[in-house]
Structure formats: C-alpha cells, structure tokens
Design a protein around this motif. Sequence first.
Motif, PDB file in Angstrom:
ATOM      1  N   ARG A  20      42.304  37.058  38.472  1.00  0.00           N
ATOM      2  CA  ARG A  20      43.570  37.478  37.848  1.00  0.00           C
ATOM      3  C   ARG A  20      43.374  38.778  37.078  1.00  0.00           C
ATOM      4  O   ARG A  20      44.178  39.704  37.173  1.00  0.00           O
ATOM      5  N   GLN A  21      42.294  38.889  36.325  1.00  0.00           N
ATOM      6  CA  GLN A  21      42.025  40.106  35.557  1.00  0.00           C
ATOM      7  C   GLN A  21      41.843  41.313  36.474  1.00  0.00           C
ATOM      8  O   GLN A  21      42.356  42.395  36.178  1.00  0.00           O
ATOM      9  N   GLU A  22      41.138  41.141  37.571  1.00  0.00           N
ATOM     10  CA  GLU A  22      40.951  42.246  38.517  1.00  0.00           C
ATOM     11  C   GLU A  22      42.278  42.641  39.152  1.00  0.00           C
ATOM     12  O   GLU A  22      42.574  43.829  39.308  1.00  0.00           O
ATOM     13  N   GLU A  24      45.237  42.307  37.862  1.00  0.00           N
ATOM     14  CA  GLU A  24      46.051  42.995  36.856  1.00  0.00           C
ATOM     15  C   GLU A  24      45.670  44.475  36.733  1.00  0.00           C
ATOM     16  O   GLU A  24      46.494  45.290  36.355  1.00  0.00           O
ATOM     17  N   ARG A  25      44.445  44.810  37.062  1.00  0.00           N
ATOM     18  CA  ARG A  25      43.976  46.198  36.991  1.00  0.00           C
ATOM     19  C   ARG A  25      44.340  46.993  38.239  1.00  0.00           C
ATOM     20  O   ARG A  25      44.261  48.216  38.228  1.00  0.00           O
ATOM     21  N   HIS A  26      44.701  46.314  39.318  1.00  0.00           N
ATOM     22  CA  HIS A  26      44.961  47.005  40.587  1.00  0.00           C
ATOM     23  C   HIS A  26      46.340  47.662  40.584  1.00  0.00           C
ATOM     24  O   HIS A  26      47.317  47.043  40.175  1.00  0.00           O
ATOM     25  N   PRO A  27      46.448  48.912  41.046  1.00  0.00           N
ATOM     26  CA  PRO A  27      47.736  49.617  41.005  1.00  0.00           C
ATOM     27  C   PRO A  27      48.825  49.004  41.891  1.00  0.00           C
ATOM     28  O   PRO A  27      50.001  49.262  41.667  1.00  0.00           O
ATOM     29  N   ALA A 123      35.205  39.452  42.188  1.00  0.00           N
ATOM     30  CA  ALA A 123      35.726  40.796  41.904  1.00  0.00           C
ATOM     31  C   ALA A 123      35.612  41.707  43.125  1.00  0.00           C
ATOM     32  O   ALA A 123      36.535  42.467  43.432  1.00  0.00           O
ATOM     33  N   TRP A 127      38.853  43.623  45.336  1.00  0.00           N
ATOM     34  CA  TRP A 127      39.038  45.053  45.595  1.00  0.00           C
ATOM     35  C   TRP A 127      38.967  45.366  47.083  1.00  0.00           C
ATOM     36  O   TRP A 127      39.733  46.202  47.587  1.00  0.00           O
TER      37      TRP A 127
END
Length: 139
Positions: A20-22, A24-27, A123, A127
């Motif tokens: 979830r944290q990763e 949230e960082r993805h555009p 992670a 990506w």
Amino acid sequence: MSGPAYDPGEASHRALRGIRQELERHPAVSVARGFPEGEFTSVVAELDPAVVGNEDATLAVRWFAGEQPGADPEFSFHVGGPDADFGWHHEPNPHVKGWGHFQRREGSAYRYEPYSFSSLAPARVVWKLMARLTARLEE
C-alpha cells in the motif's frame, strides 16, 4: 532462545502494508487502501485516469506470505474496470505451467500466458507490475 512464532496472517499484513505504501508513492495511483482495517488481506488502489488513460480502473492486490517462513508468496495484482480485466498472478493455476502468469479476459473467458517474476519482494513486484500495468492500459 527462539523469537516469536511465525504468523502467516501477520506476515501477509506486513507485506500488504508495504505494498500500500509503495502504491501510494506511484504516480498512477490516486489512493490506496488496505482491507479490512487492522489486518489487511487485500489492498485496493484507484488509478489516476490522467496517468493511465482509463476511467474507473482499479487495482486489487492480494498477497499471502505462505504458511512457513521463506515460502514463496501467493499474490495477484488484478486490474478491473469497465474497459479492463487483466492481471499478474503468482499462484497455482491449472491453465499455466508454474505459478507466474498474466491473465486477460477476452469475451467470456480468460486467456493465460506464463509470466516470470524477476523478484518476489513486495516493493519490487509493485514497481515492476505498475510499469507493465500503465503500458497495458495505454494500449
């Protein structure tokens, strides 16, 4: 003296919290939420239509860390929406050899293709698959 006993539910929750944290960082992600609150069994991400070019597409992620420490995880990253029904899965499936595969709905059935994951680290999977996901949605 040994550490605390392995808890597959807790290990899966930790992996999903990191996923979830990763996300949230993805555009390409507008928002990502874990369900249920407290001990996630899945994460759902709303995808940004301005980035992915697809209205109302969502990404549902399941991740099970395995019954034993060090076991290969079972997971899926599946996109759904009015114009999208596809995803990458790492789990037993009678339609493909091995665990890794990509599946896409075509008409009333899914088409399956083997897929090799270069890493099973949460992670890295996020990506790698988000890059593939945005390319698929742009097709």
